[in-house]
Structures are given as structure tokens and as C-alpha cells.
Design a protein around this motif. Sequence first.
Motif, PDB file in Angstrom:
ATOM      1  N   SER A  79      67.127  32.002  64.253  1.00 37.98           N
ATOM      2  CA  SER A  79      66.106  31.968  65.303  1.00 37.98           C
ATOM      3  C   SER A  79      66.632  31.145  66.476  1.00 37.98           C
ATOM      4  CB  SER A  79      64.816  31.342  64.764  1.00 37.98           C
ATOM      5  OG  SER A  79      63.912  31.096  65.822  1.00 37.98           O
ATOM      6  N   LYS A  80      66.757  31.802  67.624  1.00 38.32           N
ATOM      7  CA  LYS A  80      67.228  31.080  68.819  1.00 38.32           C
ATOM      8  C   LYS A  80      66.199  30.052  69.276  1.00 38.32           C
ATOM      9  CE  LYS A  80      70.242  34.701  70.668  1.00 38.32           C
ATOM     10  NZ  LYS A  80      70.524  35.584  71.837  1.00 38.32           N
ATOM     11  N   SER A  81      64.923  30.394  69.128  1.00 36.09           N
ATOM     12  CA  SER A  81      63.879  29.463  69.579  1.00 36.09           C
ATOM     13  C   SER A  81      63.852  28.194  68.738  1.00 36.09           C
ATOM     14  CB  SER A  81      62.511  30.150  69.541  1.00 36.09           C
ATOM     15  OG  SER A  81      62.196  30.533  68.204  1.00 36.09           O
ATOM     16  N   LYS A  82      64.124  28.351  67.418  1.00 29.31           N
ATOM     17  CA  LYS A  82      64.113  27.185  66.525  1.00 29.31           C
ATOM     18  C   LYS A  82      65.503  26.577  66.366  1.00 29.31           C
ATOM     19  CE  LYS A  82      60.189  28.563  63.606  1.00 29.31           C
ATOM     20  NZ  LYS A  82      59.735  29.710  64.390  1.00 29.31           N
ATOM     21  N   CYS A  83      66.547  27.343  66.783  1.00 29.71           N
ATOM     22  CA  CYS A  83      67.937  26.907  66.576  1.00 29.71           C
ATOM     23  C   CYS A  83      68.170  26.588  65.096  1.00 29.71           C
ATOM     24  CB  CYS A  83      68.265  25.684  67.436  1.00 29.71           C
ATOM     25  SG  CYS A  83      68.224  26.032  69.205  1.00 29.71           S
ATOM     26  N   ALA A  84      67.707  27.524  64.262  1.00 25.76           N
ATOM     27  CA  ALA A  84      67.768  27.274  62.815  1.00 25.76           C
ATOM     28  C   ALA A  84      67.943  28.588  62.062  1.00 25.76           C
ATOM     29  CB  ALA A  84      66.508  26.571  62.348  1.00 25.76           C
ATOM     30  N   TYR A  85      68.377  28.444  60.775  1.00 29.49           N
ATOM     31  CA  TYR A  85      68.613  29.595  59.912  1.00 29.49           C
ATOM     32  C   TYR A  85      67.511  29.665  58.849  1.00 29.49           C
ATOM     33  CZ  TYR A  85      73.347  29.614  61.829  1.00 29.49           C
ATOM     34  OH  TYR A  85      74.433  29.667  62.665  1.00 29.49           O
ATOM     35  N   SER A  86      67.266  30.883  58.367  1.00 25.45           N
ATOM     36  CA  SER A  86      66.252  31.078  57.332  1.00 25.45           C
ATOM     37  C   SER A  86      66.718  32.141  56.337  1.00 25.45           C
ATOM     38  CB  SER A  86      64.926  31.504  57.947  1.00 25.45           C
ATOM     39  OG  SER A  86      63.971  31.798  56.928  1.00 25.45           O
ATOM     40  N   LEU A  87      66.438  31.904  55.075  1.00 22.57           N
ATOM     41  CA  LEU A  87      66.702  32.896  54.031  1.00 22.57           C
ATOM     42  C   LEU A  87      65.396  33.654  53.828  1.00 22.57           C
ATOM     43  CD1 LEU A  87      68.863  33.891  51.944  1.00 22.57           C
ATOM     44  CD2 LEU A  87      67.802  32.329  50.299  1.00 22.57           C
ATOM     45  N   THR A  88      65.330  34.869  54.308  1.00 25.41           N
ATOM     46  CA  THR A  88      64.069  35.610  54.335  1.00 25.41           C
ATOM     47  C   THR A  88      63.570  35.980  52.941  1.00 25.41           C
ATOM     48  OG1 THR A  88      65.270  37.681  54.632  1.00 25.41           O
ATOM     49  CG2 THR A  88      64.567  36.512  56.634  1.00 25.41           C
ATOM     50  N   ASP A  89      64.477  36.148  51.984  1.00 28.83           N
ATOM     51  CA  ASP A  89      64.081  36.461  50.608  1.00 28.83           C
ATOM     52  C   ASP A  89      64.526  35.300  49.723  1.00 28.83           C
ATOM     53  OD1 ASP A  89      63.493  37.425  48.132  1.00 28.83           O
ATOM     54  OD2 ASP A  89      64.919  39.107  48.181  1.00 28.83           O
ATOM     55  N   LYS A  90      63.559  34.440  49.381  1.00 33.33           N
ATOM     56  CA  LYS A  90      63.893  33.262  48.593  1.00 33.33           C
ATOM     57  C   LYS A  90      64.320  33.617  47.164  1.00 33.33           C
ATOM     58  CE  LYS A  90      62.720  30.421  51.910  1.00 33.33           C
ATOM     59  NZ  LYS A  90      63.753  29.704  52.689  1.00 33.33           N
ATOM     60  N   GLU A  91      64.062  34.840  46.741  1.00 39.24           N
ATOM     61  CA  GLU A  91      64.458  35.281  45.410  1.00 39.24           C
ATOM     62  C   GLU A  91      65.885  35.816  45.387  1.00 39.24           C
ATOM     63  OE1 GLU A  91      62.593  34.929  42.614  1.00 39.24           O
ATOM     64  OE2 GLU A  91      61.313  33.772  43.968  1.00 39.24           O
ATOM     65  N   TRP A  92      66.507  35.940  46.563  1.00 33.85           N
ATOM     66  CA  TRP A  92      67.901  36.434  46.609  1.00 33.85           C
ATOM     67  C   TRP A  92      68.798  35.464  45.858  1.00 33.85           C
ATOM     68  CZ3 TRP A  92      72.517  34.469  48.539  1.00 33.85           C
ATOM     69  CH2 TRP A  92      73.582  35.364  48.592  1.00 33.85           C
ATOM     70  N   TYR A  93      69.723  36.030  45.089  1.00 33.36           N
ATOM     71  CA  TYR A  93      70.580  35.209  44.230  1.00 33.36           C
ATOM     72  C   TYR A  93      72.031  35.344  44.655  1.00 33.36           C
ATOM     73  CZ  TYR A  93      73.010  33.648  40.019  1.00 33.36           C
ATOM     74  OH  TYR A  93      73.842  33.020  39.140  1.00 33.36           O
ATOM     75  N   PHE A  94      72.654  34.211  44.905  1.00 33.65           N
ATOM     76  CA  PHE A  94      74.080  34.181  45.269  1.00 33.65           C
ATOM     77  C   PHE A  94      74.898  34.208  43.979  1.00 33.65           C
ATOM     78  CE2 PHE A  94      77.728  31.428  47.091  1.00 33.65           C
ATOM     79  CZ  PHE A  94      78.495  32.565  47.307  1.00 33.65           C
ATOM     80  N   ASN A  95      75.458  35.354  43.686  1.00 38.62           N
ATOM     81  CA  ASN A  95      76.236  35.527  42.460  1.00 38.62           C
ATOM     82  C   ASN A  95      77.628  34.935  42.660  1.00 38.62           C
ATOM     83  OD1 ASN A  95      77.015  36.319  39.937  1.00 38.62           O
ATOM     84  ND2 ASN A  95      77.286  38.479  40.438  1.00 38.62           N
ATOM     85  N   VAL A  96      77.672  33.611  42.704  1.00 37.76           N
ATOM     86  CA  VAL A  96      78.929  32.925  42.992  1.00 37.76           C
ATOM     87  C   VAL A  96      79.841  32.967  41.762  1.00 37.76           C
ATOM     88  CG1 VAL A  96      77.973  30.700  42.284  1.00 37.76           C
ATOM     89  CG2 VAL A  96      79.931  30.757  43.817  1.00 37.76           C
ATOM     90  N   PRO A  97      81.141  33.232  41.956  1.00 43.89           N
ATOM     91  CA  PRO A  97      82.072  33.207  40.828  1.00 43.89           C
ATOM     92  C   PRO A  97      82.117  31.819  40.188  1.00 43.89           C
ATOM     93  CG  PRO A  97      83.062  34.249  42.759  1.00 43.89           C
ATOM     94  CD  PRO A  97      81.783  33.615  43.213  1.00 43.89           C
ATOM     95  N   SER A  98      82.654  31.758  38.969  1.00 42.49           N
ATOM     96  CA  SER A  98      82.718  30.492  38.240  1.00 42.49           C
ATOM     97  C   SER A  98      83.550  29.469  38.993  1.00 42.49           C
ATOM     98  CB  SER A  98      83.329  30.710  36.847  1.00 42.49           C
ATOM     99  OG  SER A  98      82.537  31.580  36.090  1.00 42.49           O
ATOM    100  N   LEU A  99      82.983  28.289  39.185  1.00 42.24           N
ATOM    101  CA  LEU A  99      83.696  27.181  39.802  1.00 42.24           C
ATOM    102  C   LEU A  99      83.850  26.102  38.742  1.00 42.24           C
ATOM    103  CD1 LEU A  99      81.865  27.059  43.245  1.00 42.24           C
ATOM    104  CD2 LEU A  99      84.081  28.066  42.717  1.00 42.24           C
TER     105      LEU A  99
END
Length: 361
Positions: A79-99
Motif C-alpha cells: 500500500s503506497k498510502s500506508k507505505c506497508a506490506y500485507s499478507l492478504t491470506d493469513k492462511e497462506w503457508y510458506f512451504n520453506v525447505p528444511s533449514l
Amino acid sequence: MAENNNSKSKFIASRRQLHRMAAIVVLLKKREWVTMKKIKEELDATEFTDGAYLACGNRTIQRDIKALREEYFAPIEYSKSKCAYSLTDKEWYFNVPSLLNADELLAITIGGKLSQDIFPPALSRRVSKAVDEVLRYNESEALSTELLSSLKVLSASTVSGEIFEIVFDAWQQRKVLRINYADKDGNTILRDIEPHTLVFYDMKWSIKGFCHLRNQPRTFHLGRIKSAVLQDTTFTPSQEIIDSVTTDSFLDYEKIPDVEIFLTDAGRQFAQSTPLHSQQQIVQTDDGFHLFVPAISLEKLTPWVLNQHGNARPLAPAKVVEAIRQTIRNLADACQAYDSDEIRRKVKRQNKYCFCNLTHR
């Protein structure tokens, strides 16, 4: 929970970048809108104990967010007005590889290396491929190729790779296995078995499972399996059979109780480094050492004694003493039978002895 499984196969993030992206996703899930300043503060606050020090500049954070959007299809809006980022779907899952941390990386890398030494090529390639996939995202200066090449298991297993893979699948999938099995005399018989355990013991692969033919638990050495076919029938693993697999009770041989063996000092050292039983006891006496074994089979005890070249002498029970003496006699007779010179010398000595006795009468 929506999960992303569509990341592009050619994109490979570094271990540190994956840590940063995971931290960014966690932050976006906690708040409705997150500014660049807040993201940077969170990353700057990390410590090495978290697995990686994630402090970086704004451009690096922008590249990470871009990768999350384009490579992992993260629903992130700006959002340019807020100068901020948002995750629109809070249920989205980042399938990150094993660290992995250092100890976890050590464990999986050594496990993959040892699998190359004890598994047949067909199966070890499967394990190595999985390990390589994990190592794509993990680095360790402590685990060099040179170091791992000096870690070895010298296995003398001669199991067919094709048979091993079928047996492995039957054990893993809990399916009945039909095998053509050869006994110690070479006679083969067809039988259905349930492979409850897969055991690497004494540098050989074996199965401890339930035999439908004998209707009881049995041990089968993979080197004696001539053919194997996976059946559709499944079975429920028996905890009793699984728990019965120990160094003291694995092989289905008759156990002789209360065995006593005399040992020299060299024999004592051998008994400590190559124990016959987990509950064995060594007692020092005036003439040497005495080894007391709760129970042991002749099949295991006899080669153990012979391997000591006189540093171990069975004392009790009489059944054990006589059995090992007979083995030594058989071995001596077999060696003499093939040594023609020794036989001729023995005959000459006997003839000379007889002649001397006759002349002195």
C-alpha cells in the motif's frame, strides 16, 4: 490452510535468504500491515542462536518479498498510502525447505554417507538424492567432501540389489513377502513371511519376522533369498517380534546357559572389545581371567573361541567343552588330510616307533 507447492524448480534460495523470508512471513501473519522499517528492525534483532543472523538493507528485503511473490506465489500486497506490506491470506503457508542447525546437518549428512556403504546401490541412490535435496539449502564448512570420504563402513554384504529393494519395500509398506529361501545346506523352499524388522547385524542384512509356513517367528538372511515377490496382503507389526531383536537374542539358535571360559590377558581384551553377551562378567583369578556368559549359542561361541588362537578356553558346561574340542579335532583332521607331507612324516614316525618297540622286546 492454503499451501504453496508451485515454487519454480530452477529457483534456489540461499540458507540465509530462506531464513529471512520465513521471518518476513511470520511478521506479516502477525500484523495487518507491516512497514519496511518494522521488517528491518525485526531482522536486525535476530541473533546467531536463531540459526542465522538476518540483518540486511532495504533492497535485500525488497528482493526477498519479490521472491516470495514470484517464486512462492505469496499473496503479498503493498500500500503506497500506508507505505506497508500485507499478507492478504493469513492462511497462506510458506512451504520453506528444511533449514538445519549444525547438529541436524551433521546427522543427516553422516546418515546419507553411511547409507552408501551399507545399502545396495539402488536404495543408497534414493537416500543420497534426498540428502542432496536438503543440502541444496544448507551449507556447512565443517562437513567437507574430504572429511566424509574418510568415514567408512566396510560391509561384505553380497545381497542382490533387486532383492534388497523388494525386501525393503515390503518392510516399509508392511506387506507380506513371498520368498524362495535356501537353508544352510542349499535346499530351497517357497514361503510367505512378514518382515517385521530389517536388521543389519554382524555386517549382514537379515529379517526377523513371522513365517506363515512354520507359523512362528523366524530369522531370514537376505543373502539366502533367491527370489522375492511383494504380495498385496498387509500385516500389523508385532512389537514382541521387534523387541526380540537384540544382540543377545537375535538369531534363532539354541542357547546354552551358564557358560564359563578361561581367558588370558589378551583374551580378556578381546572379550571386552567383542563381547559375547550384554550381561557377561569377567572375573580376575590367580591364574588369569574367567568369563561368565548367561547364555550363548554354539554357533556364536565356537568361532569366537577359535578366533582367539588359544587365549580363550571353555571350562563349562561339559556340552560346550566337548563341542568345541570336537570342532578343533575336525579342523585338525581336515588340515592333515590335505597335507600329504605331514601324513608321510606321521606314518614314518609311527613306523619308527613300532620298530623300536619290536627291537626292545
